[in-house]
Design a protein around this motif. Structure first.
Motif, PDB file in Angstrom:
ATOM      1  N   LEU A  10      99.962 -99.525 -55.590  1.00 28.30           N
ATOM      2  CA  LEU A  10      99.315 -99.876 -56.859  1.00 28.30           C
ATOM      3  C   LEU A  10      98.152-100.850 -56.668  1.00 28.30           C
ATOM      4  CD1 LEU A  10     102.496-100.377 -59.079  1.00 28.30           C
ATOM      5  CD2 LEU A  10     101.062 -98.335 -58.887  1.00 28.30           C
ATOM      6  N   GLY A  11      98.176-101.594 -55.576  1.00 23.07           N
ATOM      7  CA  GLY A  11      97.088-102.537 -55.329  1.00 23.07           C
ATOM      8  C   GLY A  11      96.975-103.613 -56.389  1.00 23.07           C
ATOM      9  N   THR A  12      98.100-104.125 -56.869  1.00 26.79           N
ATOM     10  CA  THR A  12      98.088-105.089 -57.971  1.00 26.79           C
ATOM     11  C   THR A  12      97.331-106.376 -57.627  1.00 26.79           C
ATOM     12  OG1 THR A  12     100.268-105.875 -57.245  1.00 26.79           O
ATOM     13  CG2 THR A  12     100.218-104.236 -58.994  1.00 26.79           C
ATOM     14  N   ARG A  13      97.350-106.774 -56.368  1.00 20.38           N
ATOM     15  CA  ARG A  13      96.676-108.016 -55.974  1.00 20.38           C
ATOM     16  C   ARG A  13      95.155-107.844 -55.869  1.00 20.38           C
ATOM     17  NH1 ARG A  13      99.269-109.946 -50.651  1.00 20.38           N
ATOM     18  NH2 ARG A  13      99.188-107.700 -50.235  1.00 20.38           N
ATOM     19  N   LEU A  14      94.712-106.588 -55.971  1.00 20.36           N
ATOM     20  CA  LEU A  14      93.270-106.333 -55.944  1.00 20.36           C
ATOM     21  C   LEU A  14      92.693-106.126 -57.348  1.00 20.36           C
ATOM     22  CD1 LEU A  14      92.881-104.006 -52.825  1.00 20.36           C
ATOM     23  CD2 LEU A  14      91.793-106.240 -53.152  1.00 20.36           C
ATOM     24  N   SER A  20      91.059 -99.489 -62.405  1.00 19.55           N
ATOM     25  CA  SER A  20      90.416 -98.192 -62.637  1.00 19.55           C
ATOM     26  C   SER A  20      90.199 -97.407 -61.346  1.00 19.55           C
ATOM     27  CB  SER A  20      89.059 -98.384 -63.331  1.00 19.55           C
ATOM     28  OG  SER A  20      88.212 -99.214 -62.551  1.00 19.55           O
ATOM     29  N   LEU A  21      90.720 -97.932 -60.250  1.00 16.52           N
ATOM     30  CA  LEU A  21      90.460 -97.346 -58.941  1.00 16.52           C
ATOM     31  C   LEU A  21      91.692 -97.506 -58.062  1.00 16.52           C
ATOM     32  CD1 LEU A  21      87.801 -96.286 -57.398  1.00 16.52           C
ATOM     33  CD2 LEU A  21      87.697 -98.594 -56.447  1.00 16.52           C
ATOM     34  N   PRO A  22      92.091 -96.485 -57.319  1.00 13.14           N
ATOM     35  CA  PRO A  22      93.205 -96.671 -56.380  1.00 13.14           C
ATOM     36  C   PRO A  22      92.768 -97.573 -55.233  1.00 13.14           C
ATOM     37  CG  PRO A  22      92.223 -94.506 -56.071  1.00 13.14           C
ATOM     38  CD  PRO A  22      91.565 -95.102 -57.278  1.00 13.14           C
ATOM     39  N   LYS A  23      93.707 -98.330 -54.687  1.00 11.60           N
ATOM     40  CA  LYS A  23      93.378 -99.243 -53.593  1.00 11.60           C
ATOM     41  C   LYS A  23      92.695 -98.519 -52.439  1.00 11.60           C
ATOM     42  CE  LYS A  23      96.879-100.924 -51.275  1.00 11.60           C
ATOM     43  NZ  LYS A  23      98.014-101.776 -50.873  1.00 11.60           N
ATOM     44  N   ALA A  24      93.116 -97.290 -52.176  1.00 15.60           N
ATOM     45  CA  ALA A  24      92.567 -96.521 -51.058  1.00 15.60           C
ATOM     46  C   ALA A  24      91.069 -96.286 -51.185  1.00 15.60           C
ATOM     47  CB  ALA A  24      93.285 -95.176 -50.948  1.00 15.60           C
ATOM     48  N   LEU A  25      90.534 -96.364 -52.403  1.00 14.22           N
ATOM     49  CA  LEU A  25      89.115 -96.091 -52.625  1.00 14.22           C
ATOM     50  C   LEU A  25      88.298 -97.366 -52.862  1.00 14.22           C
ATOM     51  CD1 LEU A  25      89.143 -92.811 -54.751  1.00 14.22           C
ATOM     52  CD2 LEU A  25      89.167 -93.117 -52.260  1.00 14.22           C
ATOM     53  N   VAL A  26      88.918 -98.514 -52.693  1.00 10.39           N
ATOM     54  CA  VAL A  26      88.171 -99.772 -52.787  1.00 10.39           C
ATOM     55  C   VAL A  26      87.171 -99.814 -51.630  1.00 10.39           C
ATOM     56  CG1 VAL A  26      88.346-102.280 -52.548  1.00 10.39           C
ATOM     57  CG2 VAL A  26      89.972-101.055 -53.993  1.00 10.39           C
ATOM     58  N   PRO A  27      85.884-100.044 -51.932  1.00 10.74           N
ATOM     59  CA  PRO A  27      84.862 -99.966 -50.876  1.00 10.74           C
ATOM     60  C   PRO A  27      84.794-101.208 -49.991  1.00 10.74           C
ATOM     61  CG  PRO A  27      83.835-100.428 -52.990  1.00 10.74           C
ATOM     62  CD  PRO A  27      85.293-100.228 -53.271  1.00 10.74           C
ATOM     63  N   VAL A  51      98.334 -87.918 -46.197  1.00 13.81           N
ATOM     64  CA  VAL A  51      97.995 -89.053 -47.061  1.00 13.81           C
ATOM     65  C   VAL A  51      98.899 -89.003 -48.280  1.00 13.81           C
ATOM     66  CG1 VAL A  51      96.191 -90.181 -48.411  1.00 13.81           C
ATOM     67  CG2 VAL A  51      95.580 -88.952 -46.304  1.00 13.81           C
ATOM     68  N   ASN A  52      99.667 -90.070 -48.515  1.00 14.31           N
ATOM     69  CA  ASN A  52     100.485 -90.062 -49.726  1.00 14.31           C
ATOM     70  C   ASN A  52      99.715 -90.691 -50.876  1.00 14.31           C
ATOM     71  OD1 ASN A  52     100.784 -92.810 -48.936  1.00 14.31           O
ATOM     72  ND2 ASN A  52     102.849 -92.926 -49.774  1.00 14.31           N
ATOM     73  N   ILE A  53      99.954 -90.196 -52.082  1.00 14.01           N
ATOM     74  CA  ILE A  53      99.197 -90.635 -53.258  1.00 14.01           C
ATOM     75  C   ILE A  53     100.143 -90.900 -54.436  1.00 14.01           C
ATOM     76  CG2 ILE A  53      97.086 -89.432 -52.577  1.00 14.01           C
ATOM     77  CD1 ILE A  53      97.775 -87.218 -54.561  1.00 14.01           C
ATOM     78  N   HIS A  54      99.737 -91.859 -55.292  1.00 10.92           N
ATOM     79  CA  HIS A  54     100.494 -92.138 -56.523  1.00 10.92           C
ATOM     80  C   HIS A  54      99.588 -92.731 -57.597  1.00 10.92           C
ATOM     81  CE1 HIS A  54     103.662 -93.472 -59.252  1.00 10.92           C
ATOM     82  NE2 HIS A  54     103.048 -94.639 -59.290  1.00 10.92           N
ATOM     83  N   HIS A  55      98.940 -93.872 -57.288  1.00 11.22           N
ATOM     84  CA  HIS A  55      98.101 -94.576 -58.254  1.00 11.22           C
ATOM     85  C   HIS A  55      96.740 -93.885 -58.343  1.00 11.22           C
ATOM     86  CE1 HIS A  55      96.873 -97.906 -60.705  1.00 11.22           C
ATOM     87  NE2 HIS A  55      95.994 -98.368 -59.832  1.00 11.22           N
ATOM     88  N   PHE A  56      96.374 -93.423 -59.552  1.00 13.82           N
ATOM     89  CA  PHE A  56      95.163 -92.617 -59.730  1.00 13.82           C
ATOM     90  C   PHE A  56      95.088 -91.505 -58.677  1.00 13.82           C
ATOM     91  CE2 PHE A  56      93.719 -96.781 -61.552  1.00 13.82           C
ATOM     92  CZ  PHE A  56      93.608 -96.347 -62.867  1.00 13.82           C
ATOM     93  N   PRO A  57      96.120 -90.671 -58.597  1.00 12.55           N
ATOM     94  CA  PRO A  57      96.206 -89.684 -57.523  1.00 12.55           C
ATOM     95  C   PRO A  57      95.057 -88.685 -57.500  1.00 12.55           C
ATOM     96  CG  PRO A  57      97.798 -89.168 -59.250  1.00 12.55           C
ATOM     97  CD  PRO A  57      97.254 -90.541 -59.543  1.00 12.55           C
ATOM     98  N   GLU A  58      94.560 -88.297 -58.677  1.00 17.20           N
ATOM     99  CA  GLU A  58      93.491 -87.295 -58.704  1.00 17.20           C
ATOM    100  C   GLU A  58      92.198 -87.844 -58.116  1.00 17.20           C
ATOM    101  OE1 GLU A  58      93.750 -84.068 -59.232  1.00 17.20           O
ATOM    102  OE2 GLU A  58      95.877 -84.556 -59.357  1.00 17.20           O
ATOM    103  N   GLN A  59      91.981 -89.139 -58.242  1.00 17.43           N
ATOM    104  CA  GLN A  59      90.787 -89.721 -57.634  1.00 17.43           C
ATOM    105  C   GLN A  59      90.826 -89.576 -56.112  1.00 17.43           C
ATOM    106  OE1 GLN A  59      89.319 -93.569 -58.854  1.00 17.43           O
ATOM    107  NE2 GLN A  59      90.263 -93.395 -60.885  1.00 17.43           N
ATOM    108  N   ILE A  60      91.991 -89.831 -55.534  1.00 18.67           N
ATOM    109  CA  ILE A  60      92.115 -89.697 -54.076  1.00 18.67           C
ATOM    110  C   ILE A  60      92.045 -88.237 -53.676  1.00 18.67           C
ATOM    111  CG2 ILE A  60      93.600 -90.109 -52.082  1.00 18.67           C
ATOM    112  CD1 ILE A  60      94.735 -92.531 -53.511  1.00 18.67           C
TER     113      ILE A  60
END
Length: 248
Positions: A10-14, A20-27, A51-60
């Motif tokens: 979930l990337g809550t600390r970010l 609005s963005l999954p942690k995996a896509l943070v630049p 690659v496993n996905i959950h938070h904003f999965p369609e973005q990844i």
């Protein structure tokens, strides 16, 4: 060779970035974290990546489908519910097997100069799991014996110790920080059920419960440069390390 990237968090600390963005896509350095990890795995010779996905999965999913990565990428979809790290590995069994070789697991939020080929070369044949560790200062440390076999975990602030050894003396152990990168034998899959692990569970719980019976080792990368991009204030540090790694 096969590998898995944990990208479902979930990337809550970010936050607010991850509102609005999954942690995996943070630049970082102009590209998403996921880009850097895939590139690192590809350069080390990995040709099949889960690659496993959950938070904003369609973005990844859309991001992965937007370019040719030069490797085969499978998606382990956890949209219905997070499985945590151990459950995620167990869920990815259908993509990992069949294989006779260890497969690498890499957190998506880790930027490092680690040589993944070195990790493969240092993995012991009997190891059920090999955990990359370093002498990084952290509150929570893994404990190892003199042969670098995992014997427990300790919270240095509270003094809490988790270990299957009833008389373990933490002062006589080697203390290292986990790097979020591990090499797993495919033999691990049946062990999950044998030790009562199913559904959602952290893989570290499995390691700490089974380490007295199963060969789980630490691999110390003494001069490792690593940033865990877990909080907003680590992004600048990650950019500095990333720039250094990418520098021609």
């Amino acid at each position: 060779m096969k590998a898995m990237i944990f990208a479902a968090g979930l990337g809550t600390r970010l936050r607010p970035l991850t509102d609005s963005l999954p942690k995996a896509l943070v630049p970082v350095c102009g590209e998403p974290l996921l880009y850097h990890v895939i590139g690192k795995l590809r350069e080390a010779g990995y040709r099949e990546i889960v690659v496993n996905i959950h938070h904003f999965p369609e973005q990844i999913r859309n991001y992965l489908q937007s370019r040719d990565w030069g490797v085969k990428i499978e998606i382990s979809d956890e949209s219905a519910g997070l499985l945590e790290t151990g459950g995620a590995v167990a869920r990815a069994k259908e993509y990992i097997l069949p294989t006779d070789e260890p497969f690498l697991v890499h957190n998506v939020d880790i930027i490092s100069d680690l040589d993944l080929s070195w990790v493969r070369s240092q993995t012991r044949p009997d190891a059920l799991a090999t955990l990359v560790v370093s002498p990084r200062k952290t509150r929570r440390n893994l404990l190892f014996d003199n042969d670098m076999r995992l014997v427990g975990w300790m919270d240095s602030q509270s003094g809490e110790v988790r270990t299957p050894y009833p008389h373990l003396d933490p002062d006589r152990c080697r203390h290292y920080a986990f790097a979020g990168i591990h090499n797993l034998s495919p033999r691990i899959f049946p062990h999950f059920a044998e030790w009562g692990f199913k559904g959602r569970f952290p893989i570290m719980d499995f390691y700490l419960k089974t380490c007295a019976a199963e060969p789980i080792y630490g691999l110390a990368a003494e001069n490792l440069s690593l940033v865990d991009v877990g909080k907003i204030d680590t992004l600048s540090e990650a950019r500095q390390l990333c720039s250094k790694i990418l520098k021609p």
